[in-house]
Design a protein around this motif. Structure first.
Motif, PDB file in Angstrom:
ATOM      1  N   TRP A   4       0.786  -1.083  -0.065  1.00  0.00           N
ATOM      2  CA  TRP A   4      -0.269  -0.033   0.142  1.00  0.00           C
ATOM      3  C   TRP A   4       0.877   1.046  -0.044  1.00  0.00           C
ATOM      4  O   TRP A   4       0.384   2.263  -0.071  1.00  0.00           O
ATOM      5  CB  TRP A   4      -0.973  -0.052   1.446  1.00  0.00           C
ATOM      6  CG  TRP A   4      -1.800  -1.253   1.155  1.00  0.00           C
ATOM      7  CD1 TRP A   4      -1.645  -2.320   2.014  1.00  0.00           C
ATOM      8  CD2 TRP A   4      -3.228  -1.476   0.460  1.00  0.00           C
ATOM      9  NE1 TRP A   4      -2.684  -3.135   1.671  1.00  0.00           N
ATOM     10  CE2 TRP A   4      -3.502  -2.642   0.985  1.00  0.00           C
ATOM     11  CE3 TRP A   4      -3.711  -0.564  -0.551  1.00  0.00           C
ATOM     12  CZ2 TRP A   4      -4.746  -2.850   0.129  1.00  0.00           C
ATOM     13  CZ3 TRP A   4      -5.087  -0.851  -1.033  1.00  0.00           C
ATOM     14  CH2 TRP A   4      -5.412  -2.210  -0.791  1.00  0.00           C
ATOM     15  N   THR A   5       2.292   1.086  -0.055  1.00  0.00           N
ATOM     16  CA  THR A   5       3.068   2.171   0.029  1.00  0.00           C
ATOM     17  C   THR A   5       3.657   2.523  -1.216  1.00  0.00           C
ATOM     18  O   THR A   5       4.460   1.634  -1.933  1.00  0.00           O
ATOM     19  CB  THR A   5       4.297   2.124   1.211  1.00  0.00           C
ATOM     20  OG1 THR A   5       3.749   1.525   2.211  1.00  0.00           O
ATOM     21  CG2 THR A   5       5.031   3.375   1.400  1.00  0.00           C
ATOM     22  N   ARG A   6       3.615   4.032  -1.662  1.00  0.00           N
ATOM     23  CA  ARG A   6       4.282   4.209  -3.081  1.00  0.00           C
ATOM     24  C   ARG A   6       5.543   4.584  -2.966  1.00  0.00           C
ATOM     25  O   ARG A   6       6.394   4.389  -3.794  1.00  0.00           O
ATOM     26  CB  ARG A   6       3.277   5.163  -3.398  1.00  0.00           C
ATOM     27  CG  ARG A   6       4.034   6.368  -4.649  1.00  0.00           C
ATOM     28  CD  ARG A   6       3.123   7.288  -5.283  1.00  0.00           C
ATOM     29  NE  ARG A   6       2.569   8.471  -4.125  1.00  0.00           N
ATOM     30  CZ  ARG A   6       3.199   9.317  -3.936  1.00  0.00           C
ATOM     31  NH1 ARG A   6       4.411   9.639  -4.560  1.00  0.00           N
ATOM     32  NH2 ARG A   6       2.775  10.083  -3.230  1.00  0.00           N
ATOM     33  N   THR A   7       5.811   5.489  -1.784  1.00  0.00           N
ATOM     34  CA  THR A   7       7.285   5.818  -1.465  1.00  0.00           C
ATOM     35  C   THR A   7       7.697   5.496  -0.033  1.00  0.00           C
ATOM     36  O   THR A   7       6.915   5.718   1.032  1.00  0.00           O
ATOM     37  CB  THR A   7       7.377   7.437  -1.764  1.00  0.00           C
ATOM     38  OG1 THR A   7       7.167   7.693  -3.025  1.00  0.00           O
ATOM     39  CG2 THR A   7       8.694   7.924  -1.536  1.00  0.00           C
ATOM     40  N   PHE A  28       0.050   5.237  -1.572  1.00  0.00           N
ATOM     41  CA  PHE A  28      -0.420   5.588  -2.700  1.00  0.00           C
ATOM     42  C   PHE A  28      -1.492   6.622  -3.105  1.00  0.00           C
ATOM     43  O   PHE A  28      -1.314   7.534  -3.759  1.00  0.00           O
ATOM     44  CB  PHE A  28      -0.685   4.182  -3.744  1.00  0.00           C
ATOM     45  CG  PHE A  28       0.129   3.528  -4.380  1.00  0.00           C
ATOM     46  CD1 PHE A  28       0.744   3.627  -5.377  1.00  0.00           C
ATOM     47  CD2 PHE A  28       0.641   2.272  -3.644  1.00  0.00           C
ATOM     48  CE1 PHE A  28       1.924   2.762  -5.767  1.00  0.00           C
ATOM     49  CE2 PHE A  28       1.358   1.337  -4.281  1.00  0.00           C
ATOM     50  CZ  PHE A  28       2.135   1.656  -5.330  1.00  0.00           C
ATOM     51  N   GLU A  29      -2.607   6.270  -1.922  1.00  0.00           N
ATOM     52  CA  GLU A  29      -3.548   7.423  -1.844  1.00  0.00           C
ATOM     53  C   GLU A  29      -3.495   7.757  -0.561  1.00  0.00           C
ATOM     54  O   GLU A  29      -3.617   7.448   0.389  1.00  0.00           O
ATOM     55  CB  GLU A  29      -4.759   6.722  -1.921  1.00  0.00           C
ATOM     56  CG  GLU A  29      -6.037   7.710  -2.163  1.00  0.00           C
ATOM     57  CD  GLU A  29      -7.358   7.257  -2.303  1.00  0.00           C
ATOM     58  OE1 GLU A  29      -8.271   7.921  -2.671  1.00  0.00           O
ATOM     59  OE2 GLU A  29      -7.450   5.940  -2.534  1.00  0.00           O
TER      60      GLU A  29
END
Length: 242
Positions: A4-7, A28-29
């Motif tokens: 669930w983690t983009r960065t 991400f959101e």
């Protein structure tokens, strides 16, 4: 890194003649960013704090774990705790970190909140006067150390304490009576001071904190001037499991 983690990246924050190190996670959101205010130099490396941050990520909250004290300052602080109780110093550091984070292109658009721990709670409350945020959550905090600031603080604040920690509960209730902000106390049964040592307790803490942050991050900072104790409304559920 969570799905669930983009960065997820390590960060170094220059403040005058020192560098504070930390850990940044952006889902991400993302609905907001939570900066952890912890007086210990091991905060961003602590497995318990990382677990809690990951849980908040699952609710769509970006997290910034960092140290308010350098490694050298932490060593000097161990004998008497002089630095970890130096609330003006901690608040000044937190204010500078907040200013730095707000200048990052991928974070500047987000509403901000503070997650205070121990004396980091007093630092968060004090820093909110210089760097207004949407919400504060305190874990086993010492809000009494920000006593001179109580009546000036208008940030909605959730205090979380363990049932077996009567001193923190008493100090918190005394603080709440003096504040002109929206406040609430969440007491977690069968726990003491640390609250995050057991996964179930940490999950309960994360759930209450996430809902407090997300509820108030939908509102303008300027509207956070309610008086009294809010009723807890849990509207949000995590996106998934780690």
């Amino acid at each position: 890194m969570s799905s669930w983690t983009r960065t997820h990246r390590s960060i170094e924050i220059p403040i005058e003649d020192i560098v504070l190190r930390g850990d940044l996670r952006i889902p991400f959101e993302s609905y907001g960013l939570v900066l952890f205010s912890h007086p210990s130099g091991s905060s961003y490396l602590s497995p318990h704090n990382r677990y809690l941050a990951q849980k908040l990520n699952n609710y769509g909250l970006a997290t910034c774990l960092f140290d308010l004290l350098t490694a050298d300052e932490e060593k000097r602080d161990k004998p008497d705790g002089e630095l970890r109780y130096n609330v003006p110093l901690l608040a000044e550091r937190l204010t500078a970190v907040t200013s730095w984070v707000r200048k990052q292109d991928d974070l500047s658009h987000l509403p901000f909140g503070y997650f205070g721990v121990s004396t980091g709670t007093a630092a968060a409350m004090t820093a909110s006067l210089a760097q207004p945020v949407h919400a504060i959550v305190s874990r086993s905090g010492r809000p009494d150390l920000a006593a001179q600031e109580f009546r000036e603080i208008h940030t909605p604040t959730l205090f979380v304490a363990g049932e077996n920690d009567p001193l923190i509960i008493r100090l918190t209730r005394d603080t709440m009576q003096q504040m002109q902000a929206e406040t609430e106390i969440q007491i977690i049964p069968n726990t003491g001071h640390h609250l995050v040592e057991e996964p179930e307790t940490a999950d309960e803490l994360a759930h209450g904190a996430a809902n407090w942050f997300l509820t108030h991050m939908r509102e303008p900072v300027e509207s956070s001037t309610g008086i009294g104790v809010a009723n807890e409304t849990k509207l949000y559920e995590p996106h998934g499991m780690e």
